[in-house]
Scaffold this motif. Structure first.
Motif, PDB file in Angstrom:
ATOM      1  N   ALA A   1       0.906  -1.182   0.121  1.00 53.04           N
ATOM      2  CA  ALA A   1      -0.100   0.136  -0.036  1.00 53.04           C
ATOM      3  C   ALA A   1       0.833   1.193   0.114  1.00 53.04           C
ATOM      4  CB  ALA A   1      -0.917   0.068   0.978  1.00 53.04           C
ATOM      5  N   VAL A   2       2.023   1.284   0.647  1.00 48.44           N
ATOM      6  CA  VAL A   2       2.793   2.368   0.778  1.00 48.44           C
ATOM      7  C   VAL A   2       3.624   2.503  -0.748  1.00 48.44           C
ATOM      8  CG1 VAL A   2       5.101   3.164   1.523  1.00 48.44           C
ATOM      9  CG2 VAL A   2       3.561   2.031   3.227  1.00 48.44           C
ATOM     10  N   ALA A   3       3.770   1.814  -1.233  1.00 51.12           N
ATOM     11  CA  ALA A   3       4.538   1.739  -2.486  1.00 51.12           C
ATOM     12  C   ALA A   3       3.356   2.230  -3.564  1.00 51.12           C
ATOM     13  CB  ALA A   3       5.022   0.258  -3.104  1.00 51.12           C
ATOM     14  N   ALA A   4       2.304   1.869  -3.315  1.00 50.68           N
ATOM     15  CA  ALA A   4       1.155   2.571  -4.421  1.00 50.68           C
ATOM     16  C   ALA A   4       0.891   3.784  -4.248  1.00 50.68           C
ATOM     17  CB  ALA A   4      -0.175   1.676  -4.112  1.00 50.68           C
ATOM     18  N   VAL A   5       1.071   4.340  -2.940  1.00 53.15           N
ATOM     19  CA  VAL A   5       0.976   5.701  -2.535  1.00 53.15           C
ATOM     20  C   VAL A   5       2.146   6.491  -3.214  1.00 53.15           C
ATOM     21  CG1 VAL A   5       0.971   7.532  -0.856  1.00 53.15           C
ATOM     22  CG2 VAL A   5      -0.576   5.427  -0.402  1.00 53.15           C
ATOM     23  N   ILE A   6       3.341   6.044  -3.226  1.00 53.62           N
ATOM     24  CA  ILE A   6       4.367   6.647  -3.718  1.00 53.62           C
ATOM     25  C   ILE A   6       4.268   6.766  -5.388  1.00 53.62           C
ATOM     26  CG2 ILE A   6       6.763   6.581  -4.146  1.00 53.62           C
ATOM     27  CD1 ILE A   6       6.049   7.468  -1.314  1.00 53.62           C
ATOM     28  N   ALA A   7       3.716   5.717  -5.743  1.00 53.12           N
ATOM     29  CA  ALA A   7       3.694   5.763  -7.314  1.00 53.12           C
ATOM     30  C   ALA A   7       2.333   6.495  -7.892  1.00 53.12           C
ATOM     31  CB  ALA A   7       3.260   4.324  -7.744  1.00 53.12           C
ATOM     32  N   ALA A   8       1.608   6.810  -7.092  1.00 52.02           N
ATOM     33  CA  ALA A   8       0.582   7.821  -7.212  1.00 52.02           C
ATOM     34  C   ALA A   8       0.781   9.145  -7.060  1.00 52.02           C
ATOM     35  CB  ALA A   8      -0.832   7.405  -6.493  1.00 52.02           C
ATOM     36  N   HIS A   9       1.910   9.705  -6.412  1.00 52.19           N
ATOM     37  CA  HIS A   9       2.168  11.111  -5.994  1.00 52.19           C
ATOM     38  C   HIS A   9       3.627  11.258  -6.927  1.00 52.19           C
ATOM     39  CE1 HIS A   9      -0.964  10.112  -3.174  1.00 52.19           C
ATOM     40  NE2 HIS A   9      -1.058  11.533  -3.021  1.00 52.19           N
ATOM     41  N   GLN A  10       3.579  11.335  -8.092  1.00 51.99           N
ATOM     42  CA  GLN A  10       4.888  11.434  -8.752  1.00 51.99           C
ATOM     43  C   GLN A  10       4.891  12.663  -9.514  1.00 51.99           C
ATOM     44  OE1 GLN A  10       8.105   9.590  -8.669  1.00 51.99           O
ATOM     45  NE2 GLN A  10       6.694   8.596  -6.942  1.00 51.99           N
ATOM     46  N   LEU A  11       3.681  13.279  -9.718  1.00 58.48           N
ATOM     47  CA  LEU A  11       3.467  14.487 -10.554  1.00 58.48           C
ATOM     48  C   LEU A  11       4.218  15.908  -9.770  1.00 58.48           C
ATOM     49  CD1 LEU A  11       2.607  15.361 -13.369  1.00 58.48           C
ATOM     50  CD2 LEU A  11       0.293  15.826 -12.497  1.00 58.48           C
ATOM     51  N   ARG A  12       5.504  15.890  -9.662  1.00 59.67           N
ATOM     52  CA  ARG A  12       5.796  16.980  -8.974  1.00 59.67           C
ATOM     53  C   ARG A  12       5.849  18.317 -10.030  1.00 59.67           C
ATOM     54  NH1 ARG A  12      11.767  16.758  -6.006  1.00 59.67           N
ATOM     55  NH2 ARG A  12      11.905  19.060  -5.558  1.00 59.67           N
ATOM     56  N   PRO A  13       5.602  19.253  -9.409  1.00 65.28           N
ATOM     57  CA  PRO A  13       5.333  19.980  -7.898  1.00 65.28           C
ATOM     58  C   PRO A  13       3.800  19.772  -7.939  1.00 65.28           C
ATOM     59  CG  PRO A  13       5.780  21.729  -9.224  1.00 65.28           C
ATOM     60  CD  PRO A  13       5.618  20.647 -10.222  1.00 65.28           C
TER      61      PRO A  13
END
Length: 347
Positions: free
Chosen positions: A117-129
């Motif tokens: 679940a942690v990895a999925a959150v990281i993958a979904a929050h890559q559109l910096r900034p």
């Protein structure tokens, strides 16, 4: 009089704590946690975790501890990951969001967050900034559903946090109950090895009030005293917290009290199981979530206080039953007997 199974802080404090508070009442001490009782309590806790220099701070309650740690460690654009059942998301009136930090939720498995679940959150929050930056994982042990993290699960989460640049923060409001659970294979020292910050809850385990925030990753505590003062958490009479944790940790009282609560809960769980009823989550600590007929729930509520947690279907609901460090054995016997007798009438 109705007996209360709604929470584990319905009683005041263990008599040894009250005795220590009373016997030291007229002794003059320094304020703001610089008293000798607080220092001795810190030394006792540090000895338990095997880290003699770990920064440690006493605060009044769990919501305050969560707010202080998260707001201190996160920058304005950073967010914290939590189970949907996590206390910071479900039960703290938006305290974390009020500081400007988003709580990113995941579906838990039996109340627990997984590395997947942690990895999925990281993958979904890559559109910096354009999106917030996940920077912390918040977990509770025991969880809000009474389950516990085993050693392999905590190690996996710690590794995932390292991989993704996250801090791992453990809410220990009921840590004593987790550590004295039959299925537990973690120690306080191992928790200190596999978290960046955690706290040890006293409010729900025999203290009048108080939590002990521990920073195994010492550099994270830099200027934490400023945060305590700025947010109104630095008590002038810090001795009140220090004396209580000294009483809890100078011997084995903290763990003895948690084990009492767990043992009484297990007695209730065994009785419920013997009547053929199941549970929303497996019974492990002092929080139970049995699934009972609504007619039985209605009858039990005439003499016992507990929460109806969630509806299962038209005939059944899950309830929450919590035992404490002071739960009376006779009352538990009566409760178990009533469950047995009343369930017969529904057969």
């Amino acid at each position: 009089m109705m007996y209360n199974f709604k929470n584990d802080y319905a009683e005041g404090a263990h008599p040894l704590i009250l005795d220590k508070l009373a016997s030291s009442n007229f002794e003059q001490e320094l304020g703001y946690g610089d008293d000798r009782f607080s220092e001795k309590a810190k030394q006792a806790i540090r000895a338990k975790i095997g880290q003699p220099d770990a920064p440690l701070y006493f605060v009044s309650g769990g919501t305050q501890a969560n707010l202080l740690v998260i707001s201190h460690l996160l920058r304005p654009h950073e967010a914290v990951i939590s189970a949907k059942t996590g206390h910071i998301y479900a039960n703290e009136t938006g305290a974390i969001e009020a500081t400007g930090h988003r709580v990113i939720t995941v579906e838990p498995e039996n109340g627990k967050v997984t590395a997947t679940a942690v990895a999925a959150v990281i993958a979904a929050h890559q559109l910096r900034p354009h999106v917030v930056k996940p920077k912390m994982l918040y977990i509770s042990n025991s969880t809000e559903l009474g389950t516990i993290y085993r050693k392999d699960e905590l190690i996996a989460l710690h590794a995932a946090c390292r991989q993704h640049g996250l801090l791992l923060f453990m809410d220990g409001a009921r840590l004593g109950h987790a550590l004295t659970a039959t299925a537990n294979d973690l120690s306080l020292a191992e928790i200190a090895l596999h978290t960046d910050v955690f706290y040890i809850g006293g409010t729900k385990n025999g203290a009048l009030l108080g939590e002990a925030i521990v920073f195994p990753t010492a550099q994270l505590a830099t200027d934490f005293d400023y945060s305590l003062k700025q947010k109104g958490a630095l008590l002038a009479k810090g001795r009140i917290l220090g004396i209580q944790f000294l009483a809890l940790f100078e011997d084995n009282l903290y763990f003895d009290l948690a084990k009492h609560a767990n043992d009484r809960a297990q007695q209730i769980a065994d009785s419920i199981s013997a009547c053929g009823f199941s549970f929303l989550t497996p019974p492990q600590t002092n929080q139970l979530f049995p699934i009972l007929p609504k007619k039985l729930i209605e009858q039990l509520l005439a003499n016992y206080a507990f929460y109806v947690w969630t509806e299962i279907d038209q005939a059944y609901a899950a309830v929450r039953i919590i035992t404490s460090w002071a739960t009376d054995a006779t009352q538990v016997d009566n409760f178990c007997a009533d469950i047995k007798e009343l369930s017969k009438t529904l057969a």
